[in-house]
Motif scaffolding. Structure first.
Motif, PDB file in Angstrom:
ATOM      1  N   ILE A 126      24.630  46.331  53.697  1.00  0.00           N
ATOM      2  CA  ILE A 126      24.368  45.987  52.295  1.00  0.00           C
ATOM      3  C   ILE A 126      24.302  47.248  51.443  1.00  0.00           C
ATOM      4  O   ILE A 126      24.867  47.315  50.344  1.00  0.00           O
ATOM      5  N   ALA A 127      23.602  48.277  51.930  1.00  0.00           N
ATOM      6  CA  ALA A 127      23.471  49.524  51.170  1.00  0.00           C
ATOM      7  C   ALA A 127      24.828  50.185  50.973  1.00  0.00           C
ATOM      8  O   ALA A 127      25.135  50.690  49.883  1.00  0.00           O
ATOM      9  N   GLU A 128      25.660  50.197  52.012  1.00  0.00           N
ATOM     10  CA  GLU A 128      26.981  50.808  51.882  1.00  0.00           C
ATOM     11  C   GLU A 128      27.848  50.054  50.897  1.00  0.00           C
ATOM     12  O   GLU A 128      28.627  50.642  50.156  1.00  0.00           O
ATOM     13  N   THR A 129      27.720  48.736  50.880  1.00  0.00           N
ATOM     14  CA  THR A 129      28.510  47.930  49.948  1.00  0.00           C
ATOM     15  C   THR A 129      28.080  48.153  48.514  1.00  0.00           C
ATOM     16  O   THR A 129      28.903  48.250  47.596  1.00  0.00           O
ATOM     17  N   VAL A 130      26.773  48.261  48.282  1.00  0.00           N
ATOM     18  CA  VAL A 130      26.251  48.364  46.918  1.00  0.00           C
ATOM     19  C   VAL A 130      26.352  49.782  46.374  1.00  0.00           C
ATOM     20  O   VAL A 130      26.741  49.996  45.219  1.00  0.00           O
ATOM     21  N   PHE A 131      26.020  50.787  47.210  1.00  0.00           N
ATOM     22  CA  PHE A 131      25.864  52.145  46.701  1.00  0.00           C
ATOM     23  C   PHE A 131      27.007  53.089  47.037  1.00  0.00           C
ATOM     24  O   PHE A 131      27.088  54.163  46.442  1.00  0.00           O
ATOM     25  N   ASN A 132      27.862  52.731  47.967  1.00  0.00           N
ATOM     26  CA  ASN A 132      28.930  53.651  48.350  1.00  0.00           C
ATOM     27  C   ASN A 132      29.912  53.814  47.210  1.00  0.00           C
ATOM     28  O   ASN A 132      30.513  52.847  46.759  1.00  0.00           O
ATOM     29  N   GLN A 133      30.088  55.049  46.730  1.00  0.00           N
ATOM     30  CA  GLN A 133      30.955  55.298  45.588  1.00  0.00           C
ATOM     31  C   GLN A 133      32.424  55.130  45.937  1.00  0.00           C
ATOM     32  O   GLN A 133      33.253  54.900  45.067  1.00  0.00           O
ATOM     33  N   GLY A 134      32.772  55.248  47.210  1.00  0.00           N
ATOM     34  CA  GLY A 134      34.164  55.127  47.593  1.00  0.00           C
ATOM     35  C   GLY A 134      34.628  53.688  47.694  1.00  0.00           C
ATOM     36  O   GLY A 134      35.815  53.411  47.729  1.00  0.00           O
ATOM     37  N   GLU A 135      33.707  52.744  47.797  1.00  0.00           N
ATOM     38  CA  GLU A 135      34.081  51.342  47.932  1.00  0.00           C
ATOM     39  C   GLU A 135      34.311  50.716  46.573  1.00  0.00           C
ATOM     40  O   GLU A 135      33.629  51.018  45.609  1.00  0.00           O
ATOM     41  N   GLU A 136      35.265  49.794  46.529  1.00  0.00           N
ATOM     42  CA  GLU A 136      35.514  49.076  45.293  1.00  0.00           C
ATOM     43  C   GLU A 136      34.478  47.980  45.121  1.00  0.00           C
ATOM     44  O   GLU A 136      34.061  47.336  46.077  1.00  0.00           O
ATOM     45  N   LYS A 137      34.071  47.804  43.885  1.00  0.00           N
ATOM     46  CA  LYS A 137      33.125  46.752  43.580  1.00  0.00           C
ATOM     47  C   LYS A 137      33.910  45.488  43.211  1.00  0.00           C
ATOM     48  O   LYS A 137      35.091  45.376  43.498  1.00  0.00           O
ATOM     49  N   PHE A 138      33.245  44.543  42.570  1.00  0.00           N
ATOM     50  CA  PHE A 138      33.940  43.327  42.162  1.00  0.00           C
ATOM     51  C   PHE A 138      35.154  43.687  41.316  1.00  0.00           C
ATOM     52  O   PHE A 138      35.076  44.493  40.396  1.00  0.00           O
ATOM     53  N   ASP A 139      36.261  43.044  41.614  1.00  0.00           N
ATOM     54  CA  ASP A 139      37.523  43.401  40.977  1.00  0.00           C
ATOM     55  C   ASP A 139      37.614  42.820  39.572  1.00  0.00           C
ATOM     56  O   ASP A 139      37.773  43.538  38.589  1.00  0.00           O
ATOM     57  N   LYS A 140      37.503  41.493  39.463  1.00  0.00           N
ATOM     58  CA  LYS A 140      37.669  40.827  38.183  1.00  0.00           C
ATOM     59  C   LYS A 140      36.720  39.638  38.085  1.00  0.00           C
ATOM     60  O   LYS A 140      36.182  39.167  39.083  1.00  0.00           O
ATOM     61  N   ALA A 141      36.545  39.165  36.859  1.00  0.00           N
ATOM     62  CA  ALA A 141      35.822  37.918  36.631  1.00  0.00           C
ATOM     63  C   ALA A 141      36.840  36.784  36.603  1.00  0.00           C
ATOM     64  O   ALA A 141      37.983  36.963  36.156  1.00  0.00           O
ATOM     65  N   CYS A 142      36.441  35.641  37.077  1.00  0.00           N
ATOM     66  CA  CYS A 142      37.366  34.518  37.139  1.00  0.00           C
ATOM     67  C   CYS A 142      36.612  33.222  36.905  1.00  0.00           C
ATOM     68  O   CYS A 142      35.381  33.197  36.810  1.00  0.00           O
ATOM     69  N   VAL A 143      37.373  32.137  36.811  1.00  0.00           N
ATOM     70  CA  VAL A 143      36.815  30.791  36.671  1.00  0.00           C
ATOM     71  C   VAL A 143      37.355  29.941  37.807  1.00  0.00           C
ATOM     72  O   VAL A 143      38.564  29.964  38.092  1.00  0.00           O
ATOM     73  N   ILE A 144      36.456  29.217  38.470  1.00  0.00           N
ATOM     74  CA  ILE A 144      36.851  28.298  39.530  1.00  0.00           C
ATOM     75  C   ILE A 144      36.243  26.932  39.254  1.00  0.00           C
ATOM     76  O   ILE A 144      35.331  26.803  38.425  1.00  0.00           O
ATOM     77  N   GLU A 145      36.744  25.910  39.915  1.00  0.00           N
ATOM     78  CA  GLU A 145      36.180  24.573  39.787  1.00  0.00           C
ATOM     79  C   GLU A 145      35.012  24.445  40.754  1.00  0.00           C
ATOM     80  O   GLU A 145      35.185  24.525  41.971  1.00  0.00           O
ATOM     81  N   TYR A 146      33.819  24.262  40.207  1.00  0.00           N
ATOM     82  CA  TYR A 146      32.609  24.177  41.007  1.00  0.00           C
ATOM     83  C   TYR A 146      31.527  23.496  40.169  1.00  0.00           C
ATOM     84  O   TYR A 146      31.449  23.745  38.969  1.00  0.00           O
ATOM     85  N   PRO A 147      30.706  22.622  40.702  1.00  0.00           N
ATOM     86  CA  PRO A 147      30.632  22.168  42.099  1.00  0.00           C
ATOM     87  C   PRO A 147      31.572  21.006  42.426  1.00  0.00           C
ATOM     88  O   PRO A 147      31.567  20.528  43.561  1.00  0.00           O
ATOM     89  N   ARG A 148      32.350  20.538  41.456  1.00  0.00           N
ATOM     90  CA  ARG A 148      33.320  19.478  41.726  1.00  0.00           C
ATOM     91  C   ARG A 148      34.500  19.666  40.795  1.00  0.00           C
ATOM     92  O   ARG A 148      34.394  20.382  39.787  1.00  0.00           O
ATOM     93  N   PRO A 149      35.637  19.065  41.107  1.00  0.00           N
ATOM     94  CA  PRO A 149      36.804  19.192  40.221  1.00  0.00           C
ATOM     95  C   PRO A 149      36.484  18.713  38.808  1.00  0.00           C
ATOM     96  O   PRO A 149      35.833  17.679  38.611  1.00  0.00           O
ATOM     97  N   GLY A 150      36.906  19.486  37.828  1.00  0.00           N
ATOM     98  CA  GLY A 150      36.641  19.159  36.427  1.00  0.00           C
ATOM     99  C   GLY A 150      35.567  20.020  35.811  1.00  0.00           C
ATOM    100  O   GLY A 150      35.536  20.186  34.592  1.00  0.00           O
ATOM    101  N   LEU A 151      34.670  20.575  36.627  1.00  0.00           N
ATOM    102  CA  LEU A 151      33.635  21.482  36.135  1.00  0.00           C
ATOM    103  C   LEU A 151      34.051  22.914  36.436  1.00  0.00           C
ATOM    104  O   LEU A 151      34.636  23.204  37.487  1.00  0.00           O
ATOM    105  N   LYS A 152      33.750  23.818  35.514  1.00  0.00           N
ATOM    106  CA  LYS A 152      34.148  25.216  35.650  1.00  0.00           C
ATOM    107  C   LYS A 152      32.926  26.107  35.846  1.00  0.00           C
ATOM    108  O   LYS A 152      31.865  25.853  35.277  1.00  0.00           O
ATOM    109  N   ALA A 153      33.099  27.144  36.634  1.00  0.00           N
ATOM    110  CA  ALA A 153      32.023  28.114  36.877  1.00  0.00           C
ATOM    111  C   ALA A 153      32.630  29.511  36.914  1.00  0.00           C
ATOM    112  O   ALA A 153      33.753  29.707  37.392  1.00  0.00           O
ATOM    113  N   ILE A 154      31.872  30.480  36.401  1.00  0.00           N
ATOM    114  CA  ILE A 154      32.314  31.880  36.416  1.00  0.00           C
ATOM    115  C   ILE A 154      31.938  32.511  37.755  1.00  0.00           C
ATOM    116  O   ILE A 154      30.829  32.332  38.254  1.00  0.00           O
ATOM    117  N   ALA A 155      32.890  33.228  38.321  1.00  0.00           N
ATOM    118  CA  ALA A 155      32.667  33.917  39.594  1.00  0.00           C
ATOM    119  C   ALA A 155      33.286  35.303  39.525  1.00  0.00           C
ATOM    120  O   ALA A 155      34.009  35.641  38.584  1.00  0.00           O
TER     121      ALA A 155
END
Length: 230
Positions: free
Chosen positions: A121-150
């Motif tokens: 967890i520490a390497e994922t969060v604090f390691n400067q060489g690792e890429e963090k979240f790439d982009k923001a997106c929208v998916i259908e959640y929790p069921r088709p027709g509803l949108k959620a940001i991920a």
């Protein structure tokens, strides 16, 4: 000419109360973020002091000489200590010492599992060489027709990737919760079901934390790009 009738006293009173209420809410919007930020910093500094200062010999405590308990000294000591450890860990001696310590931890069944999880967890969060979240997106959640940001993390790999349909690979996305985006769900979504957003990850996080109250301003198209060259 007849002068305009004066407003009824009850209306004047309601108008005065409405103005006071509006001023109070405006002041609250200004004061609340500043006050909560200062309170949070003060609380965290006290928590770090309470954890670090007991490890420091009493002879080195500042209040022993100035008679005042300075909050934040533990934070300063922790920062200096962390920088020194990081500097040592980059050297050959430091890396050898870390490998020796990890080899000892690997022989402890329960401690080994806890240390390995925290290290990942520490390497994922604090390691400067690792890429963090790439982009923001929208998916259908929790069921088709509803949108959620991920947040898009990376393409699925290994056994999970082999579960995808041909030509539609699985993408690992993190679905945060409101108002605490640090908790959420890891989902593997087919690429065809992901809609990427132009807003940055930071703006998407603000939208999630504010429960939809703070929307990022849309980027206006550059007029120069729309002009045709003569």
């Amino acid at each position: 000419m007849s002068s305009a009738p004066e407003p009824h006293p009850a209306k004047r009173k309601r108008s005065l109360l409405g103005g006071l209420r509006s001023s109070f809410l405006t002041g609250l919007v200004v004061v609340a973020p500043v006050g909560l930020t200062l309170w949070l910093m003060w609380t965290v500094a006290g928590w770090v002091d309470g954890w670090v200062l007991p490890m420091v010999p009493a002879e080195l405590h500042p209040e022993r000489y100035i008679g005042v308990n300075l909050r934040g000294i533990g934070v300063l000591i922790f920062l200096i200590f962390t920088v020194i450890v990081g500097w040592m860990a980059k050297g050959i001696f430091g890396r050898a010492l870390i490998r020796m310590g990890e080899s000892i931890v690997d022989r402890m069944p329960v401690v080994r599992s806890v240390y390995s999880g925290i290290k990942q967890i520490a390497e994922t969060v604090f390691n400067q060489g690792e890429e963090k979240f790439d982009k923001a997106c929208v998916i259908e959640y929790p069921r088709p027709g509803l949108k959620a940001i991920a947040f898009v993390s990376s393409s699925a790999k290994g056994e999970v990737a082999r579960l995808a349909d041909d030509g539609d690979p699985l993408i690992s996305v993190f679905l945060p919760t409101t108002p605490n985006p640090t908790s959420g769900f890891l989902l593997f979504v087919p690429r065809s079901q992901i809609t990427y957003l132009d807003m940055s990850v930071e703006d998407a996080a603000k939208l999630i934390i504010s429960a939809g109250l703070v929307y990022p301003s849309e980027k206006k198209p550059d007029p120069a790009k729309g002009k045709k060259s003569a």
